[in-house]
Scaffold this motif. Structure first.
Motif, mmCIF file in Angstrom:
data_model
loop_
_atom_site.group_PDB
_atom_site.id
_atom_site.type_symbol
_atom_site.label_atom_id
_atom_site.label_comp_id
_atom_site.label_asym_id
_atom_site.label_seq_id
_atom_site.Cartn_x
_atom_site.Cartn_y
_atom_site.Cartn_z
ATOM 1 N N GLU A 146 4.793 13.314 3.478
ATOM 2 C CA GLU A 146 5.457 14.160 2.481
ATOM 3 C C GLU A 146 4.448 14.966 1.683
ATOM 4 N N LEU A 147 3.338 14.326 1.290
ATOM 5 C CA LEU A 147 2.339 14.989 0.441
ATOM 6 C C LEU A 147 1.498 15.989 1.232
ATOM 7 N N ALA A 148 1.307 15.706 2.506
ATOM 8 C CA ALA A 148 0.504 16.588 3.368
ATOM 9 C C ALA A 148 1.264 16.783 4.671
ATOM 10 N N PRO A 149 2.287 17.633 4.649
ATOM 11 C CA PRO A 149 3.169 17.751 5.824
ATOM 12 C C PRO A 149 2.444 18.344 7.037
ATOM 13 N N PRO A 150 2.805 17.864 8.227
ATOM 14 C CA PRO A 150 2.250 18.414 9.454
ATOM 15 C C PRO A 150 2.937 19.726 9.824
ATOM 16 N N ALA A 151 2.224 20.562 10.575
ATOM 17 C CA ALA A 151 2.831 21.776 11.119
ATOM 18 C C ALA A 151 3.956 21.353 12.071
ATOM 19 N N GLY A 184 -16.590 6.409 12.854
ATOM 20 C CA GLY A 184 -15.986 7.138 13.956
ATOM 21 C C GLY A 184 -14.955 6.362 14.772
ATOM 22 N N PHE A 185 -14.591 5.151 14.326
ATOM 23 C CA PHE A 185 -13.513 4.440 15.030
ATOM 24 C C PHE A 185 -12.220 5.253 14.863
ATOM 25 N N SER A 186 -11.417 5.269 15.910
ATOM 26 C CA SER A 186 -10.193 6.062 15.839
ATOM 27 C C SER A 186 -9.107 5.437 16.699
ATOM 28 N N SER A 187 -7.882 5.786 16.391
ATOM 29 C CA SER A 187 -6.771 5.397 17.260
ATOM 30 C C SER A 187 -5.711 6.487 17.209
ATOM 31 N N ASN A 188 -5.172 6.823 18.377
ATOM 32 C CA ASN A 188 -4.152 7.873 18.433
ATOM 33 C C ASN A 188 -2.761 7.263 18.448
ATOM 34 N N LEU A 189 -1.841 7.967 17.818
ATOM 35 C CA LEU A 189 -0.441 7.531 17.736
ATOM 36 C C LEU A 189 0.460 8.727 17.997
ATOM 37 N N ARG A 190 1.616 8.454 18.585
ATOM 38 C CA ARG A 190 2.626 9.506 18.618
ATOM 39 C C ARG A 190 3.096 9.738 17.186
ATOM 40 N N LEU A 191 3.424 10.985 16.841
ATOM 41 C CA LEU A 191 3.903 11.254 15.487
ATOM 42 C C LEU A 191 5.102 10.353 15.178
ATOM 43 N N SER A 192 5.943 10.103 16.178
ATOM 44 C CA SER A 192 7.135 9.269 15.950
ATOM 45 C C SER A 192 6.755 7.840 15.546
ATOM 46 N N ASP A 193 5.643 7.311 16.081
ATOM 47 C CA ASP A 193 5.194 5.973 15.693
ATOM 48 C C ASP A 193 4.607 5.990 14.275
ATOM 49 N N PHE A 194 3.842 7.048 14.004
ATOM 50 C CA PHE A 194 3.234 7.185 12.680
ATOM 51 C C PHE A 194 4.306 7.363 11.605
ATOM 52 N N MET A 195 5.396 8.095 11.965
ATOM 53 C CA MET A 195 6.474 8.404 11.020
ATOM 54 C C MET A 195 7.383 7.230 10.691
ATOM 55 N N SER A 196 7.251 6.129 11.421
ATOM 56 C CA SER A 196 8.113 4.976 11.172
ATOM 57 C C SER A 196 8.076 4.604 9.693
ATOM 58 N N ASP A 197 9.233 4.243 9.128
ATOM 59 C CA ASP A 197 9.206 3.914 7.702
ATOM 60 C C ASP A 197 8.564 2.547 7.458
ATOM 61 N N ARG A 198 8.099 1.884 8.538
ATOM 62 C CA ARG A 198 7.376 0.614 8.372
ATOM 63 C C ARG A 198 5.860 0.771 8.566
ATOM 64 N N GLY A 252 0.829 -1.207 0.000
ATOM 65 C CA GLY A 252 0.000 0.000 0.000
ATOM 66 C C GLY A 252 0.858 1.249 0.000
ATOM 67 N N VAL A 253 0.394 2.256 0.702
ATOM 68 C CA VAL A 253 1.046 3.566 0.696
ATOM 69 C C VAL A 253 1.684 3.815 2.066
ATOM 70 N N PRO A 254 3.013 3.957 2.104
ATOM 71 C CA PRO A 254 3.670 4.202 3.392
ATOM 72 C C PRO A 254 3.177 5.503 4.029
ATOM 73 N N ALA A 255 3.104 5.513 5.346
ATOM 74 C CA ALA A 255 2.704 6.740 6.058
ATOM 75 C C ALA A 255 3.654 7.888 5.720
ATOM 76 N N THR A 256 4.928 7.570 5.460
ATOM 77 C CA THR A 256 5.899 8.624 5.119
ATOM 78 C C THR A 256 5.498 9.347 3.830
ATOM 79 N N THR A 257 4.858 8.631 2.908
ATOM 80 C CA THR A 257 4.384 9.268 1.670
ATOM 81 C C THR A 257 3.288 10.278 1.988
#
Ligand SMILES: Nc1nc2c(c(=O)[nH]1)N[C@H]1C(S)=C(S)[C@@H](COP(=O)(O)O)O[C@H]1N2
Ligand SMILES: [Mo]
Length: 210
Positions: free
Chosen positions: A99-104, A117-131, A91-96
């Motif tokens: 890059e396409l929609a950078p965070p502040a 409305g299901f949701s899950s929170n992540l630290r940006l560092s976990d979301f940014m993992s290249d895996r 699929g599409v890596p979170a890093t992509t």
């Protein structure tokens, strides 16, 4: 040392499992609520909240499907103690997406939103993992509806509830907020190697007050 070979291989498998997990044959279906119906003309993937440019970024299903495809081999660990090892997620890596929609610059966490409305929170560092990957495929085949078609998140280093099925978007946040299961007794971080299963195990700084 000479263990019988059968025992040796079981130990080899066990050593890949986080503490308290057992190997699952096949791929069970685990989620809360009904399986949503996919309506391609209504589907969009949205990145919103604290984006760098202050704008919302949206992709239709066609546009999202055209993003560069990558694969990650990763295990799935359910907090109810079964694990599935060695799936190839495509699929599409979170890093992509980042890059396409950078965070502040002051974004620290993300909320990943799914249907109903299901949701899950992540630290940006976990979301940014290249895996971390928004998966459309498993082992080369399109996901089935019950496993999250058309899109689910896989965060290989966290328990599987941190990866919503039927994902529809990501909210960039400048402070942490609990997602669906994190509000209902599951650990705010959810690292299976540290057995962070339940919110009562949280230490100061692991998550917002309950
Ligand atoms: N939208 C949504 N995604 C979800 C869940 C859910 O309840 N709703 N459950 C999570 C949990 S607890 C697990 S273990 C995995 C299970 O994925 P599977 O059914 O494909 O095995 O999905 C996760 N994603
Ligand atoms: Mo789970």
């Amino acid at each position: 040392m000479g263990h019988p070979s059968g025992r040796e291989s079981r130990e080899a498998v066990q050593s890949e499992l986080p503490p308290g997990q057992r190997l699952q044959k096949g791929w069970p279906v685990t989620h809360y609520g009904p399986v949503p119906k996919f309506r391609p003309e209504r589907w969009e993937f949205r990145v919103f909240g604290a984006t760098a440019d202050g704008d919302k970024h949206c992709w239709t299903h066609e546009e999202f499907s055209a993003l560069p495809y990558a694969t990650v081999v990763a295990d799935l660990h359910c907090v109810t103690k079964f694990s599935m090892l060695g799936a190839e997620w495509g699929g599409v890596p979170a890093t992509t997406v980042l890059e396409l929609a950078p965070p502040a610059p002051d974004v620290t966490h993300v909320m990943v939103w799914a249907e109903y409305g299901f949701s899950s929170n992540l630290r940006l560092s976990d979301f940014m993992s290249d895996r971390t990957i928004f998966a459309t495929h498993k082992d080369g085949e399109l996901l089935t509806a019950e496993h999250g078609f058309p899109l689910r998140l896989i965060v290989p280093h966290l328990y599987a509830w941190k990866g919503p099925k039927w994902v529809r978007g990501v909210e960039y946040m400048t402070a942490d907020r609990r997602g669906f299961w994190e509000e209902r007794g599951y650990h705010n971080i959810g690292d299976p190697w540290r057995e962070q299963r339940y919110s009562y195990q949280e230490e100061p700084g692991d998550g917002p007050e309950l």
